[in-house]
Design an enzyme around this catalytic site. Structure first.
Site, mmCIF file in Angstrom:
data_model
loop_
_atom_site.group_PDB
_atom_site.id
_atom_site.type_symbol
_atom_site.label_atom_id
_atom_site.label_comp_id
_atom_site.label_asym_id
_atom_site.label_seq_id
_atom_site.Cartn_x
_atom_site.Cartn_y
_atom_site.Cartn_z
ATOM 1 N N TRP A 102 60.237 52.401 41.270
ATOM 2 C CA TRP A 102 58.976 52.783 41.922
ATOM 3 C C TRP A 102 59.211 53.527 43.223
ATOM 4 C CZ3 TRP A 102 55.277 53.566 38.917
ATOM 5 C CH2 TRP A 102 55.050 52.732 37.819
ATOM 6 N N ASP A 172 54.616 49.766 49.583
ATOM 7 C CA ASP A 172 54.005 49.626 48.259
ATOM 8 C C ASP A 172 54.129 48.159 47.865
ATOM 9 O OD1 ASP A 172 53.327 49.570 45.595
ATOM 10 O OD2 ASP A 172 54.751 51.114 44.954
ATOM 11 N N LYS A 196 48.155 44.079 38.960
ATOM 12 C CA LYS A 196 49.192 43.054 38.843
ATOM 13 C C LYS A 196 48.725 41.729 39.443
ATOM 14 C CE LYS A 196 52.097 46.744 38.069
ATOM 15 N NZ LYS A 196 52.324 48.084 38.599
#
Ligand SMILES: *Cc1c(COP(=O)(O)O)cnc(C)c1O
Length: 361
Positions: A102, A172, A196
């Site tokens: 990511w 993030d 999530k």
């Protein structure tokens, strides 16, 4: 109705009581004779949902008034571009840590939009560990230092934040937000896709500190500018109303469980159960991540060979334990155990893992 235990990485499992409440309210919201899905985002009903949800975010994370709470579309991926668009400039570069898939994607976008200095890249050991935060050489004039608090695919999580001095940390937190208590004031900007830990796909939470907002560019197209959203209380355009509503229900559920402190306690217990099984059978299960960086949200593990891994998944699925396939880029298995995964689900999986070793597949 037989609900399975869903260990998928995202969109992920939601608390059953949240789904039941949404079902109850779906056709007729608050006695209005219509669904929230059909209602104006300027209606009193939605305004109440919007403000209650933003208030819950503040309360649960202990955010001061200096933070703006934005509820945007576009996923965490849009933030990979919005952050550098807003914060980089001709004389302002940023520092980046690349700790897995990511942060690598975020880096690719940022590097297209401005000057990016990589202060850590874990490529040489296949992203199986994190840097020593004290060893990072951070440029004091950087616009920000970029971190990914939990690498969802690799299964790594930062346990110690770097001391970046006056350089704001942009983080993030898509896959571990509200699963542990963090000092919000150490961050200049936090973003997280909801799917999530916070709710369904479709809404992305962005928290931006006042002094960082002040430094954002003024010449961007409206949607891409944090300033436009902040100036309108995150109602610059139509927000993802139903996703925000569901996120609000999830946040209320978190609060009822005892807030972020309770989520943190549970995450510690749940992850310890799974890592415990893995470490008890080193000849059979193997977690590739260095123990001090192991994630409490995404437990990544391998079996002796891919054939066994396939059988593990098939047999687990037959027992109602689904979503255990590792990301296609790394293979293996991954159990995502976000806030809404009940401890019973993890205990079931641990029992299955023990049994699978006993019969060796
Ligand atoms: C899932 C995830 C993303 C991507 O989120 P989208 O909402 O699909 O854009 C980004 N970062 C992390 C850490 C993630 O887990």
């Amino acid at each position: 109705m037989a609900r399975v235990y869903n260990f998928g990485a995202g969109p992920a499992t939601l608390p059953l009581e949240v789904l039941e409440r949404a079902r109850e309210e779906l056709l007729d919201y608050a006695g209005r004779g219509m669904s929230l899905l059909e209602m104006s985002h300027r209606s009193p009903e939605y305004t109440e949902v919007h403000e209650r949800t933003r208030g819950l975010v503040r309360r649960l994370l202990g955010l001061g008034d200096d933070f703006q709470v934005l509820l945007l579309g576009g996923g965490a991926t849009l933030q990979f571009a919005m952050v550098p668009l807003n914060l980089l400039g001709p004389e302002r570069g940023c520092d980046f840590t690349i700790t897995g898939a990511w942060s690598r994607k975020a880096h690719t976008d940022a590097a297209r939009l401005g000057r990016v200095r990589v202060v850590y890249d874990g490529r040489d050991d296949d992203y199986h560990q994190l840097p020593d935060p004290a060893a990072l050489d951070i440029d004091p004039s950087a616009a920000y230092l970029y971190l990914t608090s939990n690498e969802t695919i690799g299964g790594l999580q930062w346990w110690q934040l770097p001391d970046s001095g006056a350089v704001p940390i942009v983080c993030d937190m898509s896959s571990d937000i509200m699963s542990r208590q963090l000092p919000a004031e150490r961050f200049g900007l936090i973003f997280a896709g909801a799917q999530k830990n916070l709710g369904p796909a479709g809404v992305t939470l962005v928290l931006i500190r006042g002094d960082v907002l002040e430094r954002c560019r003024q010449d961007l197209p409206a949607y891409l500018s944090y300033r436009s959203h902040a100036a309108k209380g995150s109602l610059y355009n139509t927000p993802p109303v139903f996703a925000v509503y569901l996120m609000g229900l999830v946040l209320e559920w978190i609060e009822r469980q005892g807030g972020v402190a309770a989520m943190e306690r549970l995450a510690g217990l749940k992850s310890a159960i799974l890592y415990g099984v893995i470490d008890t059978h080193p000849e059979f299960y193997r977690c590739p991540v260095a123990p001090p960086c192991r994630s409490r949200m995404n437990v990544v593990f391998r079996l002796p060979d891919e054939d066994l891994e396939r059988r593990f998944m098939e047999q687990a699925q037959a027992e109602g334990l689904v979503g255990l396939k590792g990301h296609r880029s790394v293979g293996g298995l991954r159990a995502s155990i976000y806030n809404a995964m009940p401890p019973e689900g993890v205990e079931e999986l641990a029992r299955f893992m023990e049994e699978f070793v006993r019969r060796q597949g």
